[in-house]
Each structure stands twice: as structure tokens, then as C-alpha cells.
Enzyme design. Structure first.
Site, short mmCIF file in Angstrom:
data_model
loop_
_atom_site.label_atom_id
_atom_site.label_comp_id
_atom_site.label_asym_id
_atom_site.label_seq_id
_atom_site.Cartn_x
_atom_site.Cartn_y
_atom_site.Cartn_z
N GLY B 79 71.63 39.51 30.57
CA GLY B 79 72.95 38.24 29.65
C GLY B 79 73.41 37.13 30.08
O GLY B 79 73.48 36.97 31.25
N SER B 111 69.29 41.07 36.15
CA SER B 111 69.76 39.77 36.13
C SER B 111 71.44 40.34 35.66
O SER B 111 71.67 39.89 37.08
CB SER B 111 69.08 39.27 34.48
OG SER B 111 69.68 37.56 34.97
N ALA B 112 72.40 39.21 35.25
CA ALA B 112 73.85 39.82 35.19
C ALA B 112 73.96 41.43 35.68
O ALA B 112 74.88 41.34 36.23
CB ALA B 112 74.18 38.78 33.48
N HIS B 148 66.48 35.56 39.70
CA HIS B 148 66.31 34.30 38.92
C HIS B 148 66.07 33.23 40.54
O HIS B 148 65.66 32.44 39.34
CB HIS B 148 66.60 33.69 37.95
CG HIS B 148 66.35 34.46 36.45
ND1 HIS B 148 65.95 35.31 35.64
CD2 HIS B 148 67.64 35.31 35.81
CE1 HIS B 148 65.90 36.33 34.77
NE2 HIS B 148 67.66 36.89 34.36
#
Lengths: 226, 226
Positions: B79, B111-112, B148
Site C-alpha cells: 500500500g 511491497s511497502a 516493483h
């Protein structure tokens, strides 16, 4: 503009904005991280010389605050917004620049240099390589700019789109407009009028509102109301 | 993984990592900005249930520090990294999580959630929608991850490539490795061995070194030396 020489397309608009009388603008190269301030100055000076104006880097001055106070115009180049904001803070330049611009001094910024014209750096795309010691910026305008606005992610990218990132910003900052500036477009504020220059539209976001797509024919002054 | 159901591909690796005995992991949904923590929990629980494990969101607990101290495993979803770090700081969770992981508790993040496993959030791609009140993160590993990771910009984008952004990071942070993790790849540290999972290579950056391209056949343990 991708595929064109650096700062070539905007130079004609810069010429119109600065006028016919030669201006020697104060250039702030602080966003340069992987190349020298001298190299950056030379690159920008080349383009400015083509339109009859000149720049001189703030790094040549012993007293940067005084350099701002005496500048004819200020030009802030792109690069890394985080380093730019950190150096503006470290050199106590935020207030002096904002004061001069409020009193009519021309300000020109692109990419990171447009981010710092906003209230905060919260809509930068840059990597946070250094703590800026505060997110506040110049607040020359009351809205946020997201430069290099892209509509799509590259193929195969599973992260957030730019629009999703801006929606996150709006969730936490519901009272502020964000203007997504697509490549090759610019915002100009002059003679009490804010307008868009360029062939693509700007995409304007606000919490709980459908994004607007406005063109160079539209009046952008509603963005200036706080 | 673009074009696949959320968290589907990694679930098999999560199953191997957590083992056969059912685990009820503590899920940290703080990175969710535009959707609710409950919705996020439900989405992740669905996937975990498919592999015989479960999650429960930390937002259900009155005392989040105690929830961390008693967790069987911790799962941190993606997120917005900035909101995630801010909430981890606000709830005083950085040290308790780092302590539990140092003592062997499994940690899973994407991700985060992979960004916060690093020493700082300085290699996030996310928009800085909120001041995190400090850039420091969990430091479960001594290097930085850029999730990413993309090799190219979308067509028509004139801003910095991801590699250029990471080069800026290295200029300011010359002593630290950055691992660019391409979509569909993950890093696993287990039994004193750090390795890559997935078909694409990882791109590893350090100041003044040519970037390395390493695959799932390679040993990544050199990244763990400080």
C-alpha cells in the site's frame, strides 16, 4: 519532453514570460544529485542564452539568502525533490524566495522545481534519498502539482498507478487540489491569470470529485482559492 | 504479479515458509489508504486460508505492542509506505517487531511491507502523502529493497528511470546495497541463507559498482554483511 533536447520546448514560453529585456536569473541547481551544480548551470545557461537571457548558479554566492534578495528572477531545475528541499531548508531559503515571489519576482521551475512551488513536497514522484527535515515547501500556489503525470503504468508493473497514488494523497489531504501535469505541458501564472500551456490536458484531482480534464482554453484560477 | 489474482503466486512460497502446522499470523494492514483495514484483512485471509494458515488484523487489538509480542508470525501488506511507517511509529511498533524477528519469529512482507524491513524507507516508490516522523524502519536486513523494480519508463515519460533514482540514492548513501526486485520475485531468508525466488533476476546496486544481475541460483548472503 521525451525525445527532445533538454528544456528546448519550454524555452519559447520562458522567453515570453521573462520578456525582451535580458534577465540574469538566479539558478538553483540543488536538485542535481549525480552531476555537478556547475554542469547543471552550464546546461541551463546554454538554453537560456538561446533566448537572450542568462542564469547564474546560487552555489557561486557566499550568501545565498542575499543572492535571493537581489535576484531578478529565480529558476529552479528538476532532479531529486528531496535533496532540493533539504538544501533549501539548510540554507534558509524557503521564506526569502516566497517573499520575493509574493512581491512579483518571476519564478520558473520544472519537475522538482515545480514541486517546491507547492505547499509541501507530498506529490513528488522522486525517491526519498534524504530526509528533507520537514515536508513544507514554498507555497507559491495553494495546490499541489504532480509533474510527469502518467495515465498508465508500464506493462507488467503491478504497483499503484499514478492516479491511485494521488487518490491516496487525497484521502489524507482532502482539502487540497492536485494537478497532474502531463509531459510537455506547463502552468503559467501571470497578470492574475492561471492557465495551461501545451497540447495535452491537465488532470485535476480533489477528494470525492470526479477528476477534471482541462485544456489550455480553460481558466485555472479556481485553483488559487484556498 | 500483474494480471494474476492478488497474492496468488506467492502463497505457495508462504506455505513453505510457514510450514505445515497452521499459523495464525498477525496482519498489519496500515499501508491501506483508500480501502478499509477490514477489507484488507479479508482479502489476505482468503489467500492464507487457501494454504491452511490464517491472519488477524492488528487493528482488532487494544494493545498492538502486546499483539506483536504474542504473535506467531507477522505479515505486513503493501500500500502506501509513508502511512505504514507513520502508523508503526505512532503505535511504537518498530522495536517490538524487530526484536521478535531477531528472535526467530517469521516475517512476511510485500511491497511497502518489504520496504519497512529495510533500514529506512528511502527506496520506496510511493507518494509521500504523510510525514512519517522519521525515515527509520525495522532494519530486519542491512540493505535496501526497491520493490516493483522496472527497467524502463513508460513511453513518453521524461522523468528519471528507476535506475537513475537508485543512483541518486547511492550518491547520498554510498555504503548500502539496493536490491531492485522485479515483479513476481521475492527474497527469502531462512536457515541462515538469503536467496531469490522467481524467474526474473534481481538487480543489485552499490555506489561505484556495475549493477549485478543475480538469479535464484545465486547466494545473496553477501548482502547481510554490514
Amino acid at each position: 519532453m521525451a525525445g527532445e533536447p533538454y528544456l528546448d520546448y519550454p524555452k519559447h514560453e520562458i522567453k515570453k514570460f521573462l520578456g525582451d529585456k535580458p534577465v540574469k536569473a538566479l539558478f538553483i541547481p540543488y536538485a542535481a544529485v549525480t552531476f555537478s551544480f556547475d554542469d547543471y548551470e552550464a546546461k541551463v545557461e546554454q538554453r537560456f542564452a538561446e533566448i537572450g537571457h542568462h542564469v547564474r548558479g546560487i552555489h557561486h554566492y557566499d550568501d545565498p539568502v542575499k543572492a535571493v534578495e537581489e535576484a531578478e528572477a529565480i529558476v529552479v531545475g528538476g532532479g531529486n525533490t528531496w535533496q532540493l528541499v533539504r538544501m533549501l531548508h539548510d540554507n534558509n531559503l524557503m521564506k526569502p524566495i516566497a517573499k520575493r515571489v509574493a512581491n512579483g519576482m518571476p519564478y520558473i521551475g520544472w519537475s522538482a522545481g515545480s514541486n517546491v512551488a507547492c505547499p509541501t513536497l507530498r506529490t513528488t514522484n522522486d525517491m526519498p534519498i534524504i530526509d528533507p527535515l520537514g515536508f513544507d515547501c514554498l507555497k507559491l500556489i495553494p495546490f499541489q502539482i504532480n509533474p510527469h503525470y502518467q495515465d498508465k503504468n508500464p506493462d507488467g508493473h503491478a504497483g499503484e498507478t499514478r492516479e491511485q497514488r494521488i487518490e491516496e494523497f487525497l484521502e489524507v489531504n482532502p482539502d487540497i487540489y492536485v494537478v497532474g501535469l502531463r509531459e510537455g505541458t506547463m502552468l503559467k501564472y501571470d497578470d492574475d491569470k492561471l492557465s495551461l500551456i501545451g497540447n495535452l490536458k491537465a488532470r485535476i484531482f480533489k477528494k470525492d470529485q470526479k477528476p477534471l480534464e482541462l485544456s489550455s482554453e480553460d481558466n485555472f484560477n479556481f485553483l488559487l482559492k484556498e
